[in-house]
Design an enzyme around this catalytic site. Structure first.
Site, PDB file in Angstrom:
ATOM      1  N   ARG A 124     -18.674 -11.727 -42.217  1.00  0.00           N
ATOM      2  CA  ARG A 124     -19.418 -10.583 -41.697  1.00  0.00           C
ATOM      3  C   ARG A 124     -19.216 -10.386 -40.190  1.00  0.00           C
ATOM      4  O   ARG A 124     -20.073  -9.822 -39.508  1.00  0.00           O
ATOM      5  CB  ARG A 124     -20.912 -10.706 -42.033  1.00  0.00           C
ATOM      6  CG  ARG A 124     -21.184 -10.659 -43.528  1.00  0.00           C
ATOM      7  CD  ARG A 124     -22.660 -10.509 -43.819  1.00  0.00           C
ATOM      8  NE  ARG A 124     -22.867 -10.388 -45.259  1.00  0.00           N
ATOM      9  CZ  ARG A 124     -23.102 -11.426 -46.074  1.00  0.00           C
ATOM     10  NH1 ARG A 124     -23.159 -12.654 -45.581  1.00  0.00           N
ATOM     11  NH2 ARG A 124     -23.285 -11.236 -47.357  1.00  0.00           N
ATOM     12  N   GLU A 188       1.546   8.386 -26.887  1.00  0.00           N
ATOM     13  CA  GLU A 188       0.104   8.220 -26.697  1.00  0.00           C
ATOM     14  C   GLU A 188      -0.288   8.312 -25.220  1.00  0.00           C
ATOM     15  O   GLU A 188      -1.375   8.773 -24.891  1.00  0.00           O
ATOM     16  CB  GLU A 188      -0.359   6.876 -27.273  1.00  0.00           C
ATOM     17  CG  GLU A 188      -0.281   6.776 -28.791  1.00  0.00           C
ATOM     18  CD  GLU A 188      -1.446   7.460 -29.500  1.00  0.00           C
ATOM     19  OE1 GLU A 188      -2.281   8.088 -28.820  1.00  0.00           O
ATOM     20  OE2 GLU A 188      -1.514   7.366 -30.738  1.00  0.00           O
ATOM     21  N   LYS A 229      -9.490   6.070 -22.098  1.00  0.00           N
ATOM     22  CA  LYS A 229      -9.992   5.790 -23.445  1.00  0.00           C
ATOM     23  C   LYS A 229     -11.314   5.044 -23.387  1.00  0.00           C
ATOM     24  O   LYS A 229     -12.239   5.344 -24.146  1.00  0.00           O
ATOM     25  CB  LYS A 229      -8.966   4.983 -24.243  1.00  0.00           C
ATOM     26  CG  LYS A 229      -9.479   4.670 -25.646  1.00  0.00           C
ATOM     27  CD  LYS A 229      -8.422   4.263 -26.607  1.00  0.00           C
ATOM     28  CE  LYS A 229      -9.006   4.206 -28.023  1.00  0.00           C
ATOM     29  NZ  LYS A 229      -8.013   3.822 -29.031  1.00  0.00           N
ATOM     30  N   GLU A 239     -17.225   7.864 -32.845  1.00  0.00           N
ATOM     31  CA  GLU A 239     -16.572   9.158 -33.070  1.00  0.00           C
ATOM     32  C   GLU A 239     -17.489  10.194 -33.712  1.00  0.00           C
ATOM     33  O   GLU A 239     -17.174  10.814 -34.723  1.00  0.00           O
ATOM     34  CB  GLU A 239     -15.307   8.978 -33.936  1.00  0.00           C
ATOM     35  CG  GLU A 239     -14.326  10.143 -33.783  1.00  0.00           C
ATOM     36  CD  GLU A 239     -12.988   9.866 -34.465  1.00  0.00           C
ATOM     37  OE1 GLU A 239     -12.674  10.592 -35.417  1.00  0.00           O
ATOM     38  OE2 GLU A 239     -12.274   8.959 -34.022  1.00  0.00           O
ATOM     39  N   HIS A 254      -0.358  12.357 -38.532  1.00  0.00           N
ATOM     40  CA  HIS A 254      -0.641  11.519 -39.695  1.00  0.00           C
ATOM     41  C   HIS A 254      -0.069  12.140 -40.969  1.00  0.00           C
ATOM     42  O   HIS A 254       0.424  11.421 -41.847  1.00  0.00           O
ATOM     43  CB  HIS A 254      -2.142  11.310 -39.853  1.00  0.00           C
ATOM     44  CG  HIS A 254      -2.709  10.319 -38.876  1.00  0.00           C
ATOM     45  ND1 HIS A 254      -4.064  10.108 -38.719  1.00  0.00           N
ATOM     46  CD2 HIS A 254      -2.106   9.469 -38.005  1.00  0.00           C
ATOM     47  CE1 HIS A 254      -4.260   9.179 -37.798  1.00  0.00           C
ATOM     48  NE2 HIS A 254      -3.093   8.782 -37.347  1.00  0.00           N
ATOM     49  N   HIS A 268       4.725   6.140 -35.393  1.00  0.00           N
ATOM     50  CA  HIS A 268       3.421   6.764 -35.149  1.00  0.00           C
ATOM     51  C   HIS A 268       3.401   7.576 -33.856  1.00  0.00           C
ATOM     52  O   HIS A 268       2.966   8.737 -33.834  1.00  0.00           O
ATOM     53  CB  HIS A 268       2.322   5.698 -35.098  1.00  0.00           C
ATOM     54  CG  HIS A 268       0.985   6.235 -34.696  1.00  0.00           C
ATOM     55  ND1 HIS A 268       0.237   7.067 -35.500  1.00  0.00           N
ATOM     56  CD2 HIS A 268       0.274   6.082 -33.548  1.00  0.00           C
ATOM     57  CE1 HIS A 268      -0.875   7.399 -34.874  1.00  0.00           C
ATOM     58  NE2 HIS A 268      -0.890   6.813 -33.691  1.00  0.00           N
TER      59      HIS A 268
END
Length: 369
Positions: A124, A188, A229, A239, A254, A268
């Site tokens: 977890r 990016e 960022k 988000e 994508h 990517h």
């Protein structure tokens, strides 16, 4: 040698530092040691990165009295999948990794996303350190806590938010990247200027071609991108609003990655670059920005030697209806409506679902020429 800089990500009890500089892998033992309750870590990397950087990392850890074991996975986007996630989690359990231990993700975005997700679900939640070895991972995927794997239905559809404990971005290791991989990461970097900092994009127009050979310029580009960022992540960690702007170019990108089978036909960052060009073209057609903006985007990508249109992707692509259907699996879809990051100009982006199919078809059709 440039002096390392630190960008702090202030997220309360989950706050962490991003260290950016040359030679940080050699200092990794000293930097990680204060985080450990017992002197051992588990490292997950891929075959390509292991051949270049695993031994130096393990030697740095050993010099600080830290024992390590490593799992080496296949390189490539296909590793961001259920089978490799299962393999990683089971290996970490075999290593008897406890909740207070640290897992190290050594590699690019694929390893960072996969290992971060494994750390999120193991017991977890265990702590992990990102050591990103690609430009793309250093400026994007290693920061912000998004972790996950891909599905046949789309990219990054399975995952969790799990912030790292530390990020070590060694900009010197980027010298080992192929020109193509370096430029894919640059997609990016350019995105940050396009979405929210016109001055930074202007700086990139002047200095982008020099980043490969100038460590000081490279460090500035990485640090500025990370700081942008980090600021957005702190304001919108999961988000719900502003963070969606970081997906500029990604709805298109994508879909194109999916259409090319997540293969080396399209990396990517290349998909993001093409997606940014398409997003600005779409914005201009909607009357949101002047035609000068998409022209600047296209000119800069060409200046850098990057793909900028669908016609730059080798091989056949599906038809426009197929590409639009793939966009429908994007995580930003709300109530079945496609949402795009559009722009009112360089550095002025926003999210909109007000895009007509006719305009979308026209943008895709013209990008094939």
């Amino acid at each position: 040698m440039t002096k390392p800089v630190t960008v702090h990500v202030p997220l309360g009890d989950r706050a962490y530092d991003v260290r950016i500089g040359a030679g940080l892998i050699a200092e990794a033992g000293a930097l990680i040691a204060p985080l450990l309750r017992r002197p051992r870590v588990a490292i997950v990397t891929d075959e390509t990165v292991a051949g270049l950087h695993l031994l130096p990392l393990q030697e740095a850890l050993k010099a600080a009295g830290i024992a390590s074991e490593a799992l080496v996975l296949p390189a490539g986007e296909a590793t961001k999948s259920w089978p490799h996630l299962t393999r990683t989690v089971e290996w970490l359990l075999e290593q008897k990794v406890e909740r207070a231990d640290i897992v190290v993700a050594l590699g690019g975005g694929v390893i960072g996303d996969l290992v971060g997700f494994a750390a999120a679900i193991l017991r977890r939640g265990v702590r992990f350190v990102q050591i990103p070895t690609t430009l793309l991972a250093q400026v994007d995927s290693s920061v912000g806590g998004k972790t996950g794997i891909n599905s046949p239905h789309g990219k990054n559809l399975i995952g969790a938010f799990h912030q790292p404990t530390l990020v070590l971005a060694d900009i010197a290791v980027l010298d080992t990247l192929s020109p193509r991989d370096f430029l894919a990461g640059y997609g990016e970097v350019a995105k940050y200027g396009l979405l929210g900092d016109a001055d930074f994009f202007g700086w990139l127009e002047e200095n982008g071609p020099k980043l490969r050979d100038d460590l000081a310029l490279r460090q500035h580009a990485v640090a500025h991108s990370v700081a942008m960022k980090a600021g957005i992540v702190v304001r919108d960690e999961t988000e719900q609003g502003e963070r969606a702007l970081l997906n500029l170019g990604h709805t298109f990108g994508h879909a194109l990655e999916s259409a090319t089978g997540y293969s080396d036909r399209l990396l990517h960052g290349e998909g993001v670059a093409i997606g940014c060009a398409l997003a600005f073209d779409l914005s201009a057609r909607m009357g949101l920005c002047s035609q000068e903006a998409p022209s600047r985007v296209l000119a800069h990508l060409r200046q850098m030697g990057m793909p900028a249109r669908l016609s730059d992707i080798p091989g056949l692509l599906p038809d426009d209806d197929d590409l639009i259907a793939r966009m429908g699996q994007d995580k930003k879809v709300v109530d079945g409506r496609l949402r795009f990051v559009l722009a009112r100009g360089i550095g002025e982006s926003f999210v909109s679902d007000d895009v007509t199919p006719d305009l979308l078809h026209a943008v895709l059709r013209d990008a094939r020429i």
